[in-house]
Design a protein around this motif. Structure first.
Motif, PDB file in Angstrom:
ATOM      1  N   ILE A  64       4.209  11.230   9.409  1.00 43.18           N
ATOM      2  CA  ILE A  64       5.613  11.515   9.719  1.00 43.18           C
ATOM      3  C   ILE A  64       6.442  10.239   9.697  1.00 43.18           C
ATOM      4  N   THR A  65       5.892   9.187  10.326  1.00 42.50           N
ATOM      5  CA  THR A  65       6.633   7.922  10.397  1.00 42.50           C
ATOM      6  C   THR A  65       6.869   7.351   9.007  1.00 42.50           C
ATOM      7  N   ARG A  66       5.837   7.358   8.168  1.00 39.36           N
ATOM      8  CA  ARG A  66       5.975   6.746   6.843  1.00 39.36           C
ATOM      9  C   ARG A  66       6.772   7.611   5.882  1.00 39.36           C
ATOM     10  N   VAL A  75       8.644  -2.027   2.833  1.00 44.16           N
ATOM     11  CA  VAL A  75       8.369  -3.410   2.426  1.00 44.16           C
ATOM     12  C   VAL A  75       8.272  -4.313   3.641  1.00 44.16           C
ATOM     13  N   SER A  76       9.174  -4.125   4.631  1.00 45.57           N
ATOM     14  CA  SER A  76       9.139  -4.937   5.842  1.00 45.57           C
ATOM     15  C   SER A  76       7.861  -4.695   6.633  1.00 45.57           C
ATOM     16  N   ARG A  77       7.437  -3.437   6.743  1.00 40.25           N
ATOM     17  CA  ARG A  77       6.206  -3.121   7.477  1.00 40.25           C
ATOM     18  C   ARG A  77       4.988  -3.768   6.832  1.00 40.25           C
ATOM     19  N   ASP A  81       2.582  -6.585   8.398  1.00 40.10           N
ATOM     20  CA  ASP A  81       1.130  -6.393   8.493  1.00 40.10           C
ATOM     21  C   ASP A  81       0.380  -7.563   7.890  1.00 40.10           C
ATOM     22  N   ARG A  82       0.851  -8.043   6.767  1.00 41.72           N
ATOM     23  CA  ARG A  82       0.184  -9.185   6.121  1.00 41.72           C
ATOM     24  C   ARG A  82       0.253 -10.429   6.995  1.00 41.72           C
ATOM     25  N   ILE A  83       1.437 -10.676   7.568  1.00 40.99           N
ATOM     26  CA  ILE A  83       1.582 -11.860   8.432  1.00 40.99           C
ATOM     27  C   ILE A  83       0.686 -11.740   9.654  1.00 40.99           C
ATOM     28  N   ARG A  84       0.639 -10.547  10.255  1.00 37.45           N
ATOM     29  CA  ARG A  84      -0.192 -10.348  11.441  1.00 37.45           C
ATOM     30  C   ARG A  84      -1.670 -10.547  11.120  1.00 37.45           C
ATOM     31  N   ALA A 161      13.184  -0.392  -8.578  1.00 37.62           N
ATOM     32  CA  ALA A 161      12.037  -0.718  -7.727  1.00 37.62           C
ATOM     33  C   ALA A 161      11.062   0.429  -7.572  1.00 37.62           C
ATOM     34  N   SER A 162      11.148   1.459  -8.405  1.00 34.97           N
ATOM     35  CA  SER A 162      10.187   2.561  -8.360  1.00 34.97           C
ATOM     36  C   SER A 162       9.850   2.949  -9.777  1.00 34.97           C
ATOM     37  N   MET A 163       8.588   3.323 -10.005  1.00 36.88           N
ATOM     38  CA  MET A 163       8.145   3.701 -11.342  1.00 36.88           C
ATOM     39  C   MET A 163       8.566   5.137 -11.592  1.00 36.88           C
TER      40      MET A 163
END
Length: 463
Positions: A64-66, A75-77, A81-84, A161-163
């Protein structure tokens, strides 16, 4: 435990984003460590049902959230996640890293084992399904798979930004011979207008479209084909929906035709690796015919000469299962009564004694009239389609020459008049002639055949 989760959600909801960001590294590590301890304690005492329920609720919440997040939020999420993950892994000890990798390897192996089990079950299911299918039905499914793969492998472009595959810009510009380069993204119906279908040919009375070129139907009266006769019963009732088993017959008509056909289908198949999603052929397809009498198990034309009719039907069902035995019998009996090739072969075989069979060959001539004879003498249809000749007598290279016992297969010329009627007996149950070099043009005014000019090919425009 449910109360703990509720309290945890309330506590997290009261925290603002600024408070999370303003936390020092030590405060964040302490909070995450306390969260891990609480989660481990809570999950160590939960039952299997509670774990399944928790994971299901988590999946639903994540979906639901996504589904509601925008492209920028996604993109921000992912970036957060990568930084964390980078921060978490930069401070972990060597033992923690080994423990994490070990757990990941175990999860990966478990997933691989589950996937392998599912793949094995799927392979077994597909293999059983294909073994129960007739070759003609499998050909249809392979063609559908081929078209689906063509669509999936079409190139796409990056748009905002989308295929996104933009099919609205594809126009049908190259019309000539475009059938050889079919593109499923082109909306051919939107670019095609042949007008209304209200014109009638003055020669053959065929209905034509307003913009249809002249001569597409009968070459402006130069081609005069024999009228198609009504099919005999029970075939007529099966095709018209008047027979009780019409629905079953029409759904499996190719399988029933294959059970009755007198020649086999052949092609040079292209094999590309072990996985074969489509049936690819090279150059062209062809039809083959064997000996008149079997050397082992009767097949195709040989089945018609088994003494017992019921045994004939049983053999057909052994080759092609899942057919109605009663329907196979009545279609088989119909062909014994109306098909001239079956009757002519039986009469020719009866005219030769068993001891002399090896001295003769049975021939279906490629044209109605013998070479060098006057064409007017052989215009009317004949009842005897098969000639009995001595083995050493010469034949035309396009003639179908059949011996009584022979393991070899003969390829039938595509210009032989019986090329289609032997392969599709339910379509040409009376053995009607197809295209051959003996077809002559006719005078459009009188309808008389022009013996000085043959119809060597059918002229048509390819779209």
């Amino acid at each position: 435990m449910s109360a703990d989760r509720t309290q945890h959600k309330i506590t997290r909801s009261l925290e603002t984003h600024e408070e999370r960001v303003s936390q020092t590294h030590e405060e964040r590590v302490s909070r995450l460590s306390a969260d891990r301890i609480r989660h481990e304690t809570s999950r160590s005492i939960e039952t299997h049902e509670e774990r399944v329920s928790r994971l299901s609720a988590d999946r639903t919440q994540h979906e639901i959230t996504r589904s509601l997040e925008t492209h920028e939020e996604r993109v921000s999420r992912l970036s957060a996640d990568r930084i964390r993950h980078e921060i978490s892994r930069s401070v972990e000890t060597h033992e923690e890293r080994d423990l994490r990798l070990s757990a990941s390897r175990i999860r990966y192996c478990d997933r691989q084992e589950i996937n392998a089990h599912h793949q094995e079950e799927e392979r077994s299911r597909v293999q059983e399904l294909r073994q129960s299918q007739h070759s003609d039905i499998r050909m249809v499914h392979l063609e559908e798979d081929r078209m689906r793969h063509v669509v999936l492998r079409l190139p796409v472009r990056d748009d905002d930004a989308s295929m996104v595959c933009d099919s609205e810009d594809l126009q049908w510009t190259e019309i000539e011979k475009s059938a050889f380069y079919y593109d499923p993204l082109i909306k051919y119906a939107d670019n095609t207008n042949l007008g209304s279908r209200n014109k009638r040919c003055a020669h053959c009375r065929a209905l034509k479209w307003d913009r249809e070129p002249k001569g597409m139907c009968c070459s402006s009266g130069k081609v005069n084909l024999e009228r198609i006769q009504e099919p005999p019963e029970p075939l007529k009732g099966l095709l018209n929906g008047e027979h009780p088993q019409s629905k079953h017959f029409l759904s499996n008509i190719r399988a029933y035709n294959s059970a009755c056909q007198m020649t086999s289908f052949g092609a040079n198949q292209i094999i590309e690796g072990a996985f074969k999603p489509t049936f690819k052929i090279q150059v062209q397809v062809y039809h083959l015919i064997g000996s008149l009498l079997p050397t082992d198990v009767p097949r195709f034309l040989q089945i018609y000469f088994v003494d017992n009719y019921q045994e004939q039907a049983n053999i057909r069902q052994q080759h092609i299962p899942n057919l109605d035995s009663g329907l196979v019998s009545i279609l088989q009996n119909m062909l014994h009564n109306v098909n001239p090739f079956v009757n002519s072969f039986k009469a020719a075989l009866e005219s030769v004694s068993d001891d002399e069979c090896s001295n003769y060959k049975f021939v279906i001539t490629a044209d109605k009239r013998p070479i060098g004879s006057h064409p007017g003498r052989y215009n009317a249809p004949t009842t005897n389609e098969v000639a009995v000749l001595l083995v050493d007598q010469d034949c035309d290279r396009r003639d179908i020459v059949i011996c009584t016992h022979d393991d070899r297969l003969q390829r039938i010329s595509e210009t032989h008049r019986a090329y289609d009627s032997l392969q599709y007996p339910l379509m040409f149950c009376r053995g009607e002639d197809g295209y051959n070099f003996g077809v002559y043009n006719v005078d459009p005014r009188t309808g008389a055949p022009n013996f000085n000019k043959k119809l060597l090919q059918c002229s048509s425009t390819v779209f």
